[in-house]
Design an enzyme around this catalytic site. Structure first.
Site, PDB file in Angstrom:
ATOM      1  N   ASP A 294       0.860  -1.184   0.000  1.00 31.76           N
ATOM      2  CA  ASP A 294       0.000   0.000   0.000  1.00 31.76           C
ATOM      3  C   ASP A 294       0.896   1.234   0.000  1.00 31.76           C
ATOM      4  O   ASP A 294       2.138   1.121  -0.050  1.00 31.76           O
ATOM      5  CB  ASP A 294      -0.950   0.000   1.213  1.00 31.76           C
ATOM      6  CG  ASP A 294      -2.309   0.633   0.866  1.00 31.76           C
ATOM      7  OD1 ASP A 294      -2.318   1.783   0.386  1.00 31.76           O
ATOM      8  OD2 ASP A 294      -3.346  -0.028   1.057  1.00 31.76           O
ATOM      9  N   HIS A 336     -13.214  -1.320  -7.819  1.00 28.74           N
ATOM     10  CA  HIS A 336     -14.478  -0.576  -7.856  1.00 28.74           C
ATOM     11  C   HIS A 336     -14.279   0.899  -7.520  1.00 28.74           C
ATOM     12  O   HIS A 336     -15.204   1.694  -7.664  1.00 28.74           O
ATOM     13  CB  HIS A 336     -15.531  -1.235  -6.950  1.00 28.74           C
ATOM     14  CG  HIS A 336     -15.392  -0.937  -5.490  1.00 28.74           C
ATOM     15  ND1 HIS A 336     -16.454  -1.035  -4.618  1.00 28.74           N
ATOM     16  CD2 HIS A 336     -14.329  -0.550  -4.736  1.00 28.74           C
ATOM     17  CE1 HIS A 336     -16.061  -0.722  -3.404  1.00 28.74           C
ATOM     18  NE2 HIS A 336     -14.781  -0.432  -3.447  1.00 28.74           N
TER      19      HIS A 336
END
Length: 428
Positions: A294, A336
């Protein structure tokens, strides 16, 4: 144009017939049940499902809940539905958020003893008459129990709101979502009723009067990302996981034939590592190297939280994937957040790092069915369109997106309606 009974005549209060003329809608339908003819069948289904509720567990409970909702919609008149959408939904949201901010639910949930509005006002510091009006609405909407005049007890919902990750949902939505959703009709009208394609040009920017992308906007206040992550954590509670027995064949699809010289699982954009830790907890028999990736500020927190045998690595998924030939590159609710062109970049970076015939991409996301979609998924789809210029995707859309990056879908594993699937991909 003449106005009759509050409507312009012609097409405004009717629909076109075969000759192109408007067929007037009889306004009496507004005060009649939506589908009274369906009520007997729904009552039979509810009675049958209710008998087996304790035997069949969670799945039967969800089916019964859907039937009860269908019964409610069938009995409700269009006028009642209009008032529910326009009046009760925004006001109950505001009343609940007010209660969270005030600490009302914590006071109410100290025990199950009935408490008066005056007692609750004294404990929270609110003005008594004001608070009694809020409590009355919370009771009318089922958020708390009204057990006497100005006297209340907590529901399980009210008790749950005292847990921060659940209570944070309401200020989170106010912080960074709701104003964008409410601005969406204005945004699409201005933009020709087409879905947004740029994450910096959506109703979110219009509603919050900002030029920032959603994630940039979150960073403007230290409370925003905390509430957002708490809300996402609460959203995933109690839902089947692909790591559960019977969902995805972990041994067959991941562990078998594992090359220990490369990582087993690379969690791309994996936040603070909760998914990797869940996998290791549920599948201790599967040995291998685990990598969490990340952005730097997230990895700094993750290094404190994850077990030392999980490698926490700074990585931007829009750049080249540094881990080559892993067994699986995993993404949970990443794609998404982005429109197709950005998703193609992310997937292409993974495809270029994969070992042919060995590596997989595992995408843990919603797959919207062609019919009978779950309301949670369709709600989230509109939020993603409003805030990110992105979407929840159908199976056809997933195939098109994955194939655009040189991959192919091998299998889609789904546990039940309304739960994220696991989309297994390989090099095409």
């Amino acid at each position: 144009m003449a106005i009759e009974n509050g409507h312009s005549n012609g097409h405004a209060n009717g629909h076109a017939n075969g000759n192109g003329a408007a067929t007037p809608i009889d306004e009496s339908i507004a005060v009649k049940a939506n589908a009274v003819d369906k009520v007997p069948q729904l009552l039979e289904e509810i009675a049958k499902q209710g008998k087996y509720l304790t035997q069949d567990g969670a799945q039967n409970r969800r089916q019964l809940l859907e039937s009860v909702r269908s019964l409610s919609y069938a009995l409700e008149t269009p006028r009642e539905a209009m008032i529910r959408y326009c009046w009760s939904q925004p006001t109950i949201f505001a009343a609940i958020e007010l209660g969270v901010n005030l600490g009302l639910f914590k006071v109410l949930s100290k025990d199950d003893k009935p408490k008066t509005a005056v007692e609750l006002a004294e404990a929270t510091g609110a003005e008594p008459v004001f608070l009694s009006r809020i409590l009355k609405h919370l009771g009318a909407m089922g958020a708390i129990y009204e057990v006497g005049p100005d006297t209340y007890q907590p529901t399980n919902f009210a008790k749950t709101l005292t847990i921060q990750k659940y209570g944070d949902a309401f200020p989170c939505m106010t912080d960074c979502i709701n104003s964008g959703v409410l601005a969406f009709p204005q945004w699409v009208k201005k933009n020709g009723y087409q879905a947004p394609t740029d994450g910096k040009n959506t109703a979110m920017q219009l509603g919050f009067h900002t030029d920032l992308h959603f994630f940039e906007f979150l960073a403007t206040n230290p409370e925003f990302p905390v509430r957002f992550m708490n809300h996402m954590s609460a959203y995933h509670q109690g839902r089947p996981s692909w790591m559960d027995p019977g969902f995805y064949p972990v041994q067959e699809r991941l562990a078998a034939g594992l090359d220990t010289s490369a990582p087993l699982l690379v969690d791309v954009g994996g936040s603070t590592g909760h998914d990797l830790q869940e996998f290791r907890r549920k599948h201790p028999e599967v040995q291998g190297k685990f990598v969490l990736q990340d952005l730097p500020e997230v990895i700094a927190k993750a290094k404190v939280l994850v077990s030392p045998d999980i490698e926490a690595m700074e990585h931007d998924f829009f750049k080249e994937q540094p881990i080559k030939g892993a067994r699986a590159y995993y993404m949970h609710s990443i794609l998404h957040d982005w429109p197709d062109n950005k998703c193609k970049e992310i997937l292409t970076n993974l495809a270029q790092a994969m070992k042919p015939g060995y590596s997989k991409v595992l995408i843990n996301e919603n797959v919207i069915p062609d019919m009978d979609a779950d309301w949670q998924t369709t709600s989230l789809d509109l939020i993603m369109m409003t805030v990110f210029a992105s979407q929840e995707r159908t199976e056809r859309q997933w195939h098109a997106l994955v194939e655009s990056a040189g991959l192919k879908i091998v299998n889609i594993f789904t546990a039940e309606k309304g739960v994220e699937s696991l989309i297994e991909c390989e090099l095409a």
